[in-house]
Design an enzyme around this catalytic site. Structure first.
Site, mmCIF file in Angstrom:
data_model
loop_
_atom_site.group_PDB
_atom_site.id
_atom_site.type_symbol
_atom_site.label_atom_id
_atom_site.label_comp_id
_atom_site.label_asym_id
_atom_site.label_seq_id
_atom_site.Cartn_x
_atom_site.Cartn_y
_atom_site.Cartn_z
ATOM 1 N N THR A 395 82.109 -16.883 -85.046
ATOM 2 C CA THR A 395 83.056 -15.663 -85.580
ATOM 3 C C THR A 395 82.903 -14.055 -84.460
ATOM 4 O OG1 THR A 395 82.348 -16.664 -87.845
ATOM 5 C CG2 THR A 395 83.081 -13.956 -87.676
ATOM 6 N N THR A 413 86.944 -13.278 -88.258
ATOM 7 C CA THR A 413 87.264 -14.646 -87.830
ATOM 8 C C THR A 413 88.163 -15.513 -88.729
ATOM 9 O OG1 THR A 413 85.491 -16.178 -88.243
ATOM 10 C CG2 THR A 413 86.011 -14.899 -90.326
ATOM 11 N N GLU A 434 89.958 -21.185 -92.707
ATOM 12 C CA GLU A 434 88.795 -20.773 -93.966
ATOM 13 C C GLU A 434 88.621 -21.248 -95.001
ATOM 14 O OE1 GLU A 434 86.648 -18.462 -93.693
ATOM 15 O OE2 GLU A 434 87.564 -17.410 -92.645
ATOM 16 N N ASP A 437 85.701 -22.697 -96.230
ATOM 17 C CA ASP A 437 84.648 -21.750 -96.554
ATOM 18 C C ASP A 437 83.881 -21.471 -98.302
ATOM 19 O OD1 ASP A 437 83.249 -21.157 -94.488
ATOM 20 O OD2 ASP A 437 83.658 -19.007 -94.893
ATOM 21 N N SER A 466 81.681 -15.139 -97.931
ATOM 22 C CA SER A 466 81.086 -14.828 -96.744
ATOM 23 C C SER A 466 79.713 -14.283 -96.294
ATOM 24 C CB SER A 466 82.150 -13.808 -95.515
ATOM 25 O OG SER A 466 81.619 -13.797 -94.700
ATOM 26 N N GLY A 493 77.647 -15.773 -86.605
ATOM 27 C CA GLY A 493 76.459 -16.194 -86.603
ATOM 28 C C GLY A 493 76.425 -17.566 -87.831
ATOM 29 N N GLY A 494 76.927 -17.395 -88.689
ATOM 30 C CA GLY A 494 77.460 -17.917 -90.334
ATOM 31 C C GLY A 494 76.644 -17.630 -91.452
#
Length: 599
Positions: A395, A413, A434, A437, A466, A493-494
Site C-alpha cells: 500500500t 492501495t 482487493e 481482503d 482495511s 504495511g497490512g
C-alpha cells in the site's frame, strides 16, 4: 524470589514493579537514536510533502507553489504515484483521505473498492467447498470496483483550490515524458505478478527486456488515460472509458461491469477521535479497522508513564505496548467490518473505562497468552465468530501540509504488489486484487491461522475491511478554540499498519524522538493471533532476548524483511515545531526513492 518481591508490590505501582523486572534482565538498552545521532528531519518554513517516491513529492510541492492547497497537492501526488509507484499508487485501486482545514474542520473520504454486483459469498470456492488458491489474488476475478479516480476527483472538486487539469498536469508529464528509475524501482518492475499477463509484461517489463537503473520509464497509454480523466473524470465511471474497462473485464472473465462503475460512490464518513497525552487524535473510521483500534491501544497505554519504564524500544516499553496491541487486536478480530453492512461497537471500544479494565489485566512481568485472554465483562456485546482479515503489505501513504495549515493524510492501495497483475489494455493502469481482503470461506483458518467471519464475507456492493490508518494529531482544543496542528501520520504495511502508527505516536509524543528518528525506528508487531511478537530484522538483539526471557514467542522477520520489505511499512510523517511553526518531514529510509520536500 524476585517474583515474590514483584508480587508483593502494590498493583498500582506498575513502574516500580516493572523496574524490578528490568533489573532482573540487567537491562542496559539505549535508544536507536543514541546509536544513530545523525537522523535529522527535512525542514521547511511554508509547506511540506512526504511520499514514497521523490517525483511524486516534487509534484505535490509544484502544485503548492502554484497556489494550490493541501488537497490540490494530495490530488497531484495521488495521480503522480499512479505513474511512478505502480506497485501501489493507482487508478485501479482505492483508499482513504483524511483532511483537516486551517479552521480545524475535518473530513474523511472513503473511496475504498467495492465488490461487484455479480460477486457472491462463495465465489472463490471449488465444487468441494474449498478455497481455490490464488483466485482472489491474481487475475481478472480478483478485482473490486476501483475508487481512486472517484476519490481523488471528489476531493479536488469539493476541497481543492485549483482545477483538476492543473492538479493532474505533473502526473501527465511524468507518464508522457517518463521518469528515471532508481535501482530499487527497476528491480520492483521485475515482479512475477506482472510477467503473468501480456499487457503488463509489455508495459512494465518490455516483454522480458527488463528496465535497468538509470533508464527513463515512459507510459504513453497511461498518459492518454490521465488526459481523458483530467478533461472529464466522469468518463472513467459513466463514459467510453467505463465501457472500455467493462468490456476488458468481461473478455477476461472478470466481474466488473459498466453498471458497477456507474454506481460507485465516494462516502464521506465521520472520523474517529481520541485523546492522548494532551493531544487530540483524528483518524480513520470503519471500513478501516485502523482508527478505532489505534484509539483503543492509546487509551490502554494512557495509564502508564512509558519513559519511566525505559527508553524507546526498551524491553519494558515494548512489553506493555505489545500487551495493549494484543488486547485491541482481539477486539478488531471479533467485531469489525463494513459499517454499511454491520452494527459495529465503536463507542464501546473507545470507552476509556473499558481501556482501564483491559489495562488492569496486564501483568508487568510476563505476557498474557492470547488463548487465555478474557475480555472485561460489561462493556462489549457478545462477539461473533470472527478474526482479523488478510491485508496486503503493498500500500502507500503520503502526508501534506500547506502554507495555510491545511493538512492531508492519505493512504491508498492496489492491495497486493501491482494488484491483480492485470493491466487494462489500451488504458495502461493496473487493477486491484482487493477481493482478497474479504473472507473467502467463513470458519476456515487463513494462512495466519485466523478464523474468518461473516462480518467480512463477500456481498455485492460491500467494502472490505482495511487496516489503513491515516491520522492527524493536534494539540487539545475545545468547542470555541480548535487545537493547533502537531503531526500528520500514516503508513502502509497490512496488519502492521495500526501498530506502526501507534509506535510512531509513542516515539514522538512519549519518547521525544524527532520525526525522522520516528520514521526509522525499528518496528515490532503483535496482532493477538498468531500469538507471537514479530520484530523487524534491525530490532535490537539484546532487547529481543530479554523479551523472549519474559515469555514471548519471538519472530525476527529476516526473510520477510528481504523478500517482502513492505511488511514493515513506510511511514511518511510531518511534525510541526510547536515553538517556531517550522514543518519537519520524516521520510522512511526503508525506501530509498522517496523523500520529504517543501519550501
Amino acid at each position: 524470589m524476585l517474583r515474590k518481591l514483584i508480587q508483593s508490590l502494590p498493583h498500582a505501582s506498575f513502574v516500580t514493579r516493572a523496574s524490578a523486572v528490568l533489573l532482573s534482565a540487567s537491562l542496559t538498552t539505549t535508544t536507536l537514536q543514541a546509536q544513530q545521532p545523525g537522523l535529522e528531519p527535512t525542514r521547511a518554513q511554508h509547506a511540506m510533502v512526504v511520499t514514497v517516491q521523490h517525483d511524486a513529492s516534487d509534484a505535490g510541492v509544484e502544485i503548492l507553489k502554484e497556489g494550490g492547497n493541501a488537497v490540490d497537492a494530495a490530488v497531484a501526488v495521488g495521480f503522480a504515484l499512479a505513474v511512478t509507484y505502480p506497485a501501489a499508487g493507482n487508478l485501479g485501486g482505492g483508499g482513504f483521505m483524511l483532511i483537516r482545514d486551517r479552521h480545524g474542520r475535518t473530513h474523511f473520504l472513503d473511496y475504498r473498492e467495492k465488490a461487484p454486483a455479480a460477486a457472491s459469498r462463495d465465489m472463490y470456492l471449488d465444487e468441494h467447498g474449498n478455497v481455490v488458491p490464488g483466485m482472489s489474488l491474481v487475475g481478472y476475478k480478483a478485482s473490486g470496483v476501483p475508487g481512486s479516480v472517484a476519490g481523488l476527483t471528489y476531493a479536488q472538486k469539493h476541497y481543492g483550490r485549483l482545477t483538476l487539469a492543473q492538479d493532474m498536469a505533473p502526473a501527465i508529464r511524468l507518464a508522457s515524458e517518463g521518469f528515471v528509475l532508481t535501482a530499487q524501482e527497476a528491480h520492483n518492475l521485475q515482479s512475477k505478478n506482472l510477467t503473468r499477463f501480456a499487457v503488463s509484461a509489455r508495459i512494465f517489463q518490455r516483454n522480458g527486456r527488463f528496465y535497468q537503473p538509470g533508464e527513463t520509464f515512459k507510459q504513453p497509454e497511461l498518459a492518454e488515460t490521465l488526459r481523458r480523466i483530467a478533461k472529464d473524470p466522469s468518463d472513467f465511471y459513466k463514459g467510453d472509458m467505463a465501457r472500455q474497462i467493462a468490456d476488458f473485464e468481461k473478455a477476461g472473465g472478470g466481474l466488473i461491469t459498466a453498471d458497477d462503475l456507474a454506481n460507485y460512490q465516494v462516502k464521506e464518513r465521520k472520523p474517529i477521535r481520541g485523546r492522548y497525552r494532551g493531544y487530540d487524535i483524528v483518524t480513520a473510521p470503519p471500513p478501516s479497522s485502523g482508527g478505532i483500534v489505534l484509539v483503543e491501544i492509546l487509551n490502554i497505554l494512557s495509564g502508564y508513564d512509558l519513559p519511566k519504564l525505559g527508553p524507546d524500544r526498551s524491553a519494558a516499553q515494548v512489553h506493555v505496548i505489545t500487551e495493549a496491541f494484543r488486547r485491541a487486536y482481539m477486539d478488531r478480530a471479533d467485531y469489525l467490518g463494513d459499517p454499511d453492512f454491520n452494527n459495529l461497537p465503536v463507542k464501546q471500544m473507545a470507552n476509556r473505562k473499558y481501556a482501564a479494565a483491559w489495562r488492569a489485566s496486564i501483568d508487568p512481568a510476563k505476557p498474557s497468552p492470547s488463548k487465555e485472554l478474557v475480555r472485561p465483562a460489561g462493556f462489549m456485546p457478545p462477539p461473533p465468530q470472527a478474526a482479523p482479515v488478510k491485508e496486503s503489505t503493498q500500500t502507500t501513504h503520503f502526508s501534506i501540509v500547506d502554507k495555510d495549515g491545511n493538512a492531508v493524510s492519505s493512504t491508498y492501495t492496489l492491495n497486493g504488489g501491482f494488484g491483480s497483475g492485470v493491466t487494462v489494455e489500451g488504458l495502461g493502469f493496473l487493477l486491484n486484487d482487493e477481493m482478497d481482503d474479504f473472507t473467502s470461506k467463513v470458519g476456515v483458518p487463513n494462512v495466519y491461522g485466523l478464523i474468518q467471519s461473516s462480518a467480512n464475507s463477500i456481498e455485492p456492493g460491500k467494502r472490505p475491511l482495511s487496516a489503513m490508518t491515516p491520522t492527524i494529531i493536534t494539540t487539545h482544543g475545545n468547542w470555541f478554540h480548535h487545537g493547533k496542528l502537531a503531526y500528520v501520520m500514516g503508513t502502509p504495511g497490512g496488519s502492521t499498519i495500526i501498530t506502526t502508527v501507534a509506535n510512531d505516536i509513542i516515539s514522538a509524543i512519549d519518547n521525544g524522538l524527532n520525526i525522522q528518528q520516528v520514521a526509522d525506528a525499528p518496528r515490532f508487531h503483535h496482532q493477538y493471533l498468531p500469538d507471537r511478537l514479530d520484530l523487524e530484522k534491525k530490532f535490537s538483539v539484546p532487547v529481543a532476548d530479554q523479551l523472549q526471557a519474559m515469555g514471548y514467542t519471538i519472530n525476527r522477520l529476516a526473510v520477510a524483511d528481504e523478500k517482502n520489505p513492505g511488511v514493515w511499512g513506510d511511514s511518511e510523517l510531518i511534525a510541526v515545531d510547536p515553538k517556531t511553526g517550522e514543518l519537519l518531514g520524516g521520510h522512511d529510509s526503508r525506501r530509498d526513492y522517496g523523500k520529504a520536500a517543501g519550501y
